[in-house]
Design an enzyme around this catalytic site. Structure first.
Site, PDB file in Angstrom:
ATOM      1  N   SER A  31      53.710 -60.592   8.199  1.00 15.36           N
ATOM      2  CA  SER A  31      54.827 -61.175   8.878  1.00 15.36           C
ATOM      3  C   SER A  31      55.864 -60.793   7.422  1.00 15.36           C
ATOM      4  CB  SER A  31      54.294 -62.527   8.591  1.00 15.36           C
ATOM      5  OG  SER A  31      53.072 -62.080   9.533  1.00 15.36           O
ATOM      6  N   ALA A  32      56.279 -61.213   6.674  1.00 17.32           N
ATOM      7  CA  ALA A  32      57.022 -60.986   6.025  1.00 17.32           C
ATOM      8  C   ALA A  32      57.657 -59.867   5.396  1.00 17.32           C
ATOM      9  CB  ALA A  32      57.315 -62.524   4.254  1.00 17.32           C
ATOM     10  N   GLU A  89      51.474 -50.590   1.842  1.00 18.39           N
ATOM     11  CA  GLU A  89      50.917 -51.519   2.550  1.00 18.39           C
ATOM     12  C   GLU A  89      49.232 -50.529   2.440  1.00 18.39           C
ATOM     13  OE1 GLU A  89      50.358 -53.809   3.854  1.00 18.39           O
ATOM     14  OE2 GLU A  89      48.867 -53.369   4.387  1.00 18.39           O
ATOM     15  N   ALA A  90      48.352 -51.567   1.518  1.00 12.59           N
ATOM     16  CA  ALA A  90      47.708 -50.849   1.569  1.00 12.59           C
ATOM     17  C   ALA A  90      46.449 -50.900   2.659  1.00 12.59           C
ATOM     18  CB  ALA A  90      46.705 -52.457   0.445  1.00 12.59           C
ATOM     19  N   HIS A 100      45.841 -70.954   6.707  1.00  7.44           N
ATOM     20  CA  HIS A 100      46.961 -71.067   6.617  1.00  7.44           C
ATOM     21  C   HIS A 100      47.108 -71.344   5.015  1.00  7.44           C
ATOM     22  CE1 HIS A 100      47.360 -72.430  11.107  1.00  7.44           C
ATOM     23  NE2 HIS A 100      47.354 -71.361  10.942  1.00  7.44           N
TER      24      HIS A 100
END
Ligand code: FAD
Length: 553
Positions: free
Chosen positions: A18-19, A39-40, A475
């Protein structure tokens, strides 16, 4: 580029979640800067990611996931609760339940009051607005032209109307927009769905950014260390398709690997609690005991009820019907599978609430056991619905710790759920409130047997049910938190810079100082929007200083 062993960019972003996607989108707006995202995970090709109704299957299958589990904890009957985290382009925005909830305005005012100037509600509102494309359009409180589409859930089921009416009958208020003026009360759930598809940060932020010549993404690229020259971060080392490579950051390294992996990378770089680092033979670069501490999450428990008569979800799950609906959702963005079975939410106060809601309730108009059926080959499931009670102001704090100095080893996650009397009281109260709602007249046509915790459950039974079956609402946050200058547990300053080093920021859920009252994707995204401005301002200030410097004779 895939075969280069050393790549260079102004900004190296670790993680396309998201970030990370939001940052890539904003930073690459300036054509003069180069952005690379590592990105993994792999691309979000799985159709289930994009079909809203598919999200539960995504969670059950965990194919695009880091496969984390918390350590077993006595307070939850020795269970090691799953801790799903997206490992795919889009990160958890590609695997989450798509609920769009900003939180309570007091959450942000608390951040500011704790020494984080610029993070109060009025300061953060423009960033919330800037990111969203709310179906209701632009207003003083809502954004109408941002990248992420947000809409009211439009699932149709008379059970939803009954639940709303039962809330009113029980004396709870209604709010037209919990992301607007008033959070408290029952409301229609807002979701990041656009054009009938999941509006993930991969689709709506990263893909547009990658169309620009100055933004690049490497998938299957797992960062294993942050590289330093003294206390200045210079880049990262990562594994990519079997090869070790280096990404050099001309300006900054930005960690956006999420609440579990970001503190892991910091600790591996010698940034953390010296004693804990020493146990793994890691020399301390900067002693910051807050790294991996302060883990906060939202625990949830369900009241599960057999439905008196099968509802619309049950009817649609017949194989021939659901197959057509899924195809229509994927190909056309239309029909039943473009919604999730639910869409009413409530923000309520337990007996231990303070000045804002501490309980969130989500209605799910389907049982978790729902499967496609086709008689006589496969019998239909028993229809049921769930009232999921979530404690959104937890007092307990957990940790993320290294299991080893191996960057590929999974960290140890300890949530400390239900560790305080207040947390136990809040969730039991929430369950009791929902049992009261079930007894209201509008619910009568829908309520069959209460499957859990059971119609006659005492408070002790309810707590036993919570201990035996509660799960996270996914979360987790706060493990590399921002904090004021005097805060010994602060890992970041108010500009999200890692304390004690240069050119290294954390921009993801780890940076949250205190968890917000509701699902956290929207606040994390807001933080990334604000981070983009902070990063650009720092670059401008640096350039101004450089141009003002006297030229040597
Ligand atoms: C099942 C589930 C349901 C959820 N439901 C909701 C919801 O309905 N509403 C809501 O608001 N929130 C929800 N959330 C939470 C929300 O989606 C997350 O809090 C949010 O997406 C986190 O954003 P992030 O940028 O911090 O991290 P992430 O989005 O998790 O991104 C981190 C990214 O970094 C990558 N990465 C990590 N380590 C490395 C490394 N070493 N090298 C390279 N890449 C790396 C990861 O693969 C990942 O892509 C849910 C989460 C889950 C898992």
């Amino acid at each position: 580029m895939a075969n280069e062993e050393r790549i260079t960019a102004d900004y190296v972003i670790v993680g396309a979640g998201s970030a990370g996607c939001t940052l890539a989108y904003r930073l690459s707006e300036d054509p003069s800067v180069e952005v690379v995202v590592l990105e993994a995970g792999e691309w979000d090709r799985d159709p289930l990611i994009h079909i809203p109704i598919g999200w539960v299957r995504i969670l059950q299958q965990r194919k695009h996931d880091w496969m984390y589990f918390c350590e077993p904890e006595a307070a939850v009957d020795g269970r090691g609760i799953e801790c799903a985290r997206g490992k795919v382009v889009g990160g958890s925005s590609s695997t989450n339940a798509m609920a769009w909830v900003r939180g309570n305005r007091r959450d942000f005012d608390d951040w500011a009051a704790a020494g984080l100037a610029g993070w109060g509600y009025e300061d953060t509102l423009p960033y919330f607005k800037r990111h969203e494309r709310w179906e209701g359009g632009e207003s003083a409180l809502r954004g109408g032209s941002g990248p992420i589409g947000v809409k009211n859930c439009a699932y149709e089921d008379p059970l939803l109307d009954a639940f709303k009416a039962a809330g009113a009958a029980a004396g709870h208020p209604w709010t037209d927009d919990y992301n607007g003026a008033v959070q408290d009360g029952f409301a229609t759930l807002q979701m990041n769905i656009a054009g009938g598809h999941r509006a993930s940060h991969a689709t709506h932020c990263l893909r547009p950014a990658l169309k620009r010549a100055n933004c690049r993404l490497l998938t299957g690229a797992q960062v294993t260390s942050v590289d330093f020259d003294g206390t200045t971060a210079t880049g990262v080392t990562f594994r990519h398709r079997g090869t070790e490579k280096v990404a050099v950051a001309a300006r900054e390294v930005i960690l956006a690997g999420g609440v579990i992996n970001t503190p892991q990378l910091l600790m591996l770089a010698g940034i953390g609690d010296p004693e804990a680092l020493g146990r793994h033979g890691i020399a301390t670069r900067v002693p910051l005991p807050g790294v991996g501490a302060n883990l906060q999450d939202h625990l949830s428990s369900v009241v599960m009820v057999a439905r008196r008569e099968p509802g619309p979800f049950h009817r649609m799950m017949r194989v021939d019907r659901i197959a057509g609906a899924v195809a229509s959702a994927y190909l056309l963005g239309k029909g039943f599978a473009t919604e999730v079975p639910g869409g009413v939410v409530a923000f309520l106060k337990s007996s231990v609430a303070t000045d804002r809601p501490d309980i969130q309730v989500m209605l799910t108009a389907a049982p978790i056991t729902a499967e496609p059926y086709l008689e006589p080959f496969k019998k239909p499931f028993q229809d049921a619905f769930a009232l999921r009670v979530v404690t959104i102001q937890p007092e307990g704090r957990g940790t993320v710790a290294l299991a080893s100095a191996d960057p590929l080893a999974k960290p140890l996650i300890r949530q400390n759920f239900l560790s305080t009397e207040r947390d136990r009281r809040a969730i039991v109260d929430g369950v009791k409130m929902m049992k009261d709602i079930l007894a209201e007249a509008p619910m009568a046509p829908f309520v069959g047997r209460e499957l859990a915790p059971g119609a006659d459950a005492s408070e002790a039974d309810i707590l036993a049910h919570v201990r035996a079956s509660a799960i996270t609402l996914h979360h987790p946050c706060g493990t590399a938190a921002m904090g004021g200058d005097g805060d010994p547990m602060a890992v970041l300053d108010g500009a999200l810079r890692v304390r004690g080093v240069d050119r290294l920021r954390v921009v993801d859920g780890a940076a949250m100082p205190r968890i917000t009252c509701g699902n956290i994707n929207a606040p994390i995204t807001m933080m990334a929007e604000k981070a983009a401005d902070l990063i650009r301002a720092a670059a401008t200030a640096e350039a101004t200083v450089a141009s003002a410097a006297p030229v040597a004779a």
